[in-house]
Design an enzyme around this catalytic site. Structure first.
Site, PDB file in Angstrom:
ATOM      1  N   ASN A 272     -14.977  84.991 101.247  1.00 28.42           N
ATOM      2  CA  ASN A 272     -15.323  85.974 102.280  1.00 28.42           C
ATOM      3  C   ASN A 272     -14.113  86.727 102.836  1.00 28.42           C
ATOM      4  OD1 ASN A 272     -14.549  83.547 103.491  1.00 28.42           O
ATOM      5  ND2 ASN A 272     -15.800  83.900 105.307  1.00 28.42           N
TER       6      ASN A 272
ATOM      7  N   GLU B  77     -10.629  73.835 107.070  1.00 36.86           N
ATOM      8  CA  GLU B  77     -11.222  74.861 107.931  1.00 36.86           C
ATOM      9  C   GLU B  77     -12.645  75.070 107.435  1.00 36.86           C
ATOM     10  OE1 GLU B  77     -12.226  77.294 110.682  1.00 36.86           O
ATOM     11  OE2 GLU B  77     -10.265  76.316 110.724  1.00 36.86           O
TER      12      GLU B  77
ATOM     13  N   CYS C 203     -16.920  82.648 109.072  1.00 35.61           N
ATOM     14  CA  CYS C 203     -17.010  81.395 109.819  1.00 35.61           C
ATOM     15  C   CYS C 203     -16.979  81.648 111.316  1.00 35.61           C
ATOM     16  CB  CYS C 203     -15.893  80.430 109.403  1.00 35.61           C
ATOM     17  SG  CYS C 203     -14.241  81.099 109.577  1.00 35.61           S
TER      18      CYS C 203
ATOM     19  N   GLU D  67      -4.476  77.071 111.249  1.00 39.40           N
ATOM     20  CA  GLU D  67      -3.872  78.100 110.420  1.00 39.40           C
ATOM     21  C   GLU D  67      -3.384  79.222 111.331  1.00 39.40           C
ATOM     22  OE1 GLU D  67      -7.110  78.789 107.579  1.00 39.40           O
ATOM     23  OE2 GLU D  67      -5.943  77.618 106.170  1.00 39.40           O
TER      24      GLU D  67
END
Length: 510
Positions: free
Chosen positions: A166, A264, A298, A477
């Protein structure tokens, strides 16, 4: 093994390029000899190319190349490593439009969003280039005389980088840039839906001057290539972004080897709208968060938790605006919503529509979009349900598509309970004109990211990105916190007293 001089040297009879793996600084074919296709999700007739179906043996080759390159790469001073990252960022900036157009063609997001995706990659390259000059440890006073105490951080080894489709430029850069500036070498396995974006990225990395073996690319399935990377005893750290189910699968295997692991994972992000909110601003934020990237983020908003006193006014705005959204190829600048990534994603969204009809009231959408040219792609109409309860399935489960649930509540306290009653905790937001309510939300919302009077998406690269609960395993991150995944601490003591000190044991007097 036949070598491919560039990533796209071999052409099929139809003139469609076949791309290679990148191992040890060379473009090569897979040991298995098989390829797979990548097609445009907005028009399945458009074949982008054929890519190597990597094998476990290919993953092993890439890991060996990364191991071989590691001693030389870690010995290079971190500021010099940073200079290569900076050169890579400059190349990305020069090729930004080409990369964005390729991303829209392969992944489907609208061109404006694709440009933003590339810009995130540029931003993190420049940010981490700077970290090469300030990869700090600690210098502290010793408890003993004539003794020096300090700590430093050093690279771990080979990093396995496994990324989703994505954000096919931004997320690989979010992971590889800190790994590389820290002195690790990389084996990169991209999602099989976006191998072309990964190939273009690695081409630029090679051009920027990363030494052979420092960065290796192996395309292929997760079961074949991904598991081989995770299971290898020679891969010291894994960074993965994807579904919670796959993340748990990886965690089990990595845990048996005590690997460093950064996960993640999923999200079920909520926007809280209080009675005093600017409803026009809230509508803008919700629509962008819910239907940008066709809901395939997300950080996408999939729940709107709204005070009952304003729910009808907000719903009216959302319905009007959602009906006006234009679907189509993201290459068309007038298009608002692109396709879903593949047929399986369309089927999944359609399944949740059936669930939603039994749990709430369908306000708009709820069907596959197949009119005209849309029939050639994977399109689904932006969908809104109202009257959803906090614990309904469409209010709890990650759909990863253009589906929004509106959940009415009575005031701030009920909104907080509804927001936090989910197993995920990535992003949240609140729309309110009350500064006190905004500060309470900063404290009360159980998410790694909180927005005030904005949507749930749009993170900046110089702050940590990640979530609570099943959204991940605690690593972050972006920002300087991203370095923590790829570095080990080492404490160093220098005793220049000329006599033996035994730490906390008392030293006899002279």
């Amino acid at each position: 093994m036949a070598e491919i001089a560039t990533a796209a040297a071999a052409l099929t009879r139809q003139g469609v390029p076949t791309f290679g793996l990148f191992i040890g600084g060379e473009w090569v074919e897979s040991t298995g000899g098989q390829t797979f296709e990548s097609r445009n999700p907005a028009d399945r007739r458009d074949l982008i190319g054929r890519f190597q179906a990597g094998t476990a043996a290919d993953a092993a080759r890439a890991i060996r190349a990364a191991e071989t390159a590691f001693p030389v790469w870690r010995a290079m001073p971190a500021p010099k490593r940073g200079e290569i990252l900076y050169a890579f960022g400059q190349l990305m900036a020069q090729h930004k439009e080409r990369l964005a157009q390729a991303m829209t063609r392969e992944m489907g997001k609208v061109i404006a969003e694709a440009r933003g995706d590339v810009q995130e990659g540029i931003d993190i390259a420049f940010l981490m280039a700077g970290e090469g000059r300030r990869m700090f440890g600690d210098t502290v006073p010793s408890e003993l005389p004539d003794k020096w105490a300090m700590s430093i951080r050093q690279p771990i080894g080979v990093a396995g980088i496994i990324t989703p489709w994505n954000f096919p430029i931004a997320i690989p850069c979010w992971k590889m840039m800190p790994a590389l500036v820290a002195g690790n070498t990389v084996v990169f396995k991209p999602a099989s839906d976006t191998p072309h974006c990964a190939t273009l990225l690695v081409e630029l990395m090679a051009e920027a001057g990363f030494p052979p073996g420092t960065v290796n690319l192996v395309t292929g399935s997760g079961a074949e290539v991904g598991d081989a990377i995770v299971e290898s005893p020679d891969v010291a750290v894994i960074s993965f972004t994807g579904s919670s189910a796959t993340g748990k699968h990886i965690a089990e295997r990595a845990g048996r080897r005590l690997k460093r692991l950064s996960l993640e994972l999923g999200g079920k992000n909520g926007v809280v709208v209080l009675a005093d909110a600017d409803l026009d601003l809230a509508t803008d934020g919700i629509l962008w968060s819910a239907f940008g990237t066709t809901g395939q983020r997300c950080t996408a908003c999939s729940r709107v938790i709204v005070d009952r006193t304003v729910v009808d006014r907000l719903l009216g705005r959302l319905e009007t605006r959602a009906r006006a959204l234009r679907l189509g190829s993201g290459a068309d600048p007038s298009v608002d919503v692109g396709p879903l990534i593949n047929a399986g994603a369309v089927d999944k969204v359609a399944g949740y529509i059936d669930i939603g009809r039994s749990e709430g009231e369908l306000i708009v959408g709820g069907e596959r979009a197949t009119a005209g040219d849309l029939a050639h792609g994977h399109f689904f109409a932006p969908t809104i349900f109202s009257g959803v309860r906090p614990m309904d399935r469409i209010g709890q489960e990650e759909i990863f598509g253009p589906v929004l649930s509106v959940i009415p509540v009575d005031g701030y306290d009920a909104a907080v309970i509804a927001l936090n009653q989910t197993r995920y905790g990535l992003s949240s937001s609140i729309f309110t004109s009350d500064a006190n309510a905004a500060f309470r939300a900063m404290r009360d919302f159980e998410t790694g990211i909180v927005y005030i009077n904005a949507g749930t998406t749009g993170a900046e690269t110089h702050l940590p990105f990640g979530g609570w609960k099943e959204t991940g395993n605690g690593h972050r991150e972006a920002g300087h916190a991203a370095l923590d995944t790829y570095l080990e601490w080492k404490s160093i003591y220098v005793d220049f007293s000329g006599k033996l000190h035994r730490a906390q044991i008392a030293t006899p007097p002279d």
